[in-house]
Enzyme design. Sequence first.
Site, PDB file in Angstrom:
ATOM      1  N   SER A  43       0.769  -1.140  -0.148  1.00  0.00           N
ATOM      2  CA  SER A  43      -0.049  -0.061  -0.138  1.00  0.00           C
ATOM      3  C   SER A  43       0.776   1.133  -0.148  1.00  0.00           C
ATOM      4  O   SER A  43       0.375   2.280  -0.150  1.00  0.00           O
ATOM      5  CB  SER A  43      -1.071   0.063   1.199  1.00  0.00           C
ATOM      6  N   ASP A  81       5.829  -7.113   2.360  1.00  0.00           N
ATOM      7  CA  ASP A  81       4.790  -7.410   1.506  1.00  0.00           C
ATOM      8  C   ASP A  81       5.395  -7.546   0.067  1.00  0.00           C
ATOM      9  O   ASP A  81       6.108  -6.587  -0.155  1.00  0.00           O
ATOM     10  CB  ASP A  81       3.725  -6.082   1.509  1.00  0.00           C
ATOM     11  N   GLU A 180      -8.885  -9.583   3.895  1.00  0.00           N
ATOM     12  CA  GLU A 180      -9.291  -7.932   3.418  1.00  0.00           C
ATOM     13  C   GLU A 180     -10.829  -8.198   3.014  1.00  0.00           C
ATOM     14  O   GLU A 180     -11.113  -8.662   1.959  1.00  0.00           O
ATOM     15  CB  GLU A 180      -8.297  -7.533   2.485  1.00  0.00           C
TER      16      GLU A 180
HETATM   17  O1  KIV Z   1      -0.561  -3.523   1.471  1.00  0.00           O
HETATM   18  C1  KIV Z   1      -1.057  -3.426   2.643  1.00  0.00           C
HETATM   19  O2  KIV Z   1      -1.154  -2.600   3.438  1.00  0.00           O
HETATM   20  C2  KIV Z   1      -1.799  -4.516   2.852  1.00  0.00           C
HETATM   21  C3  KIV Z   1      -2.996  -4.339   4.091  1.00  0.00           C
HETATM   22  C4  KIV Z   1      -4.046  -3.798   3.533  1.00  0.00           C
HETATM   23  C5  KIV Z   1      -3.300  -5.714   4.754  1.00  0.00           C
HETATM   24  O3  KIV Z   1      -1.850  -5.538   2.442  1.00  0.00           O
END
Ligand code: KIV
Length: 266
Positions: A43, A81, A180
């Site tokens: 994100s 991530d 989500e």
């Molecule tokens: O990228 C992000 O912030 C996420 C969250 C919404 C879980 O994957």
Amino acid sequence: MLNVRKIVELKGKEKLVMVTAYDYPSARIAQDAGVDIILVGDSLGNTVLGYENTIPVTMDEMIIHTRAVRRGAEKTFIVGDMPFMSYQTGIEDALKNAGRFMKEAGTNAVKLEGGEEVAEIVHKLVQFGIPVMGHIGFTPQSVHEIGGYKVQGKDNASRERLLKGAKALEEAGAFAIVLEMVTDEVTKEITEMISIPTIGIGSGPHCDGQVLVWHDLLGMNPDFRPKFAKAYVNLYEICRNALEQYRDDVKGGGFPSAEHTFTAKR
Ligand code: KIV
């Protein structure tokens, strides 16, 4: 610091608190506030880099920001991530890029999106010692395929897919799963079905933990206020007011005053 074993043990005993962070100061605040897990989410693309969605985010961008987060939160469990196409292209790429998070940025785990279709990749990463957090429901990297920001689990086909995905991730060795924008009913079903924690965003109170995006939690974007995100403060207003005062002070000669000025006097 938490570890994957302790995180799994907390299921049913204590709710997990996760927040995203993307730089040194936000990581420092999150750690000082006592959050359990920091997610350096992709994100980053929307919140910090100004992209329309998460798709353009690269591994190099993620590594730079994750390293800063690690410097700000040395004692907190950090999840990196995996950005779009850093793992979907095959097990070798997944291993190489997850390895970069662990070696270059010092994360404790990685997160990737998808259910059954990524189970084999998750299994391989876990086999090679890389803890994996899953992510099902609305998966932002598939926004074009899903056709927008849509709640998941509303019909039977979607419910089935989510249940199968959660089970596949658990069996592949994931230590937790982000849900989500999943309906309350399906969230409850998944949380009761699996032995690893579910961490919800827009998926109601039945998850084993919650995650919020830093900028949503702090009300930093006046143009994006999702229904599921509670803004605990309106930081946009606070920052804007401060900057307006600064502008007026400089224009009007009120800043800098004697208090903020060096002189030769001892
Ligand atoms: O990228 C992000 O912030 C996420 C969250 C919404 C879980 O994957």
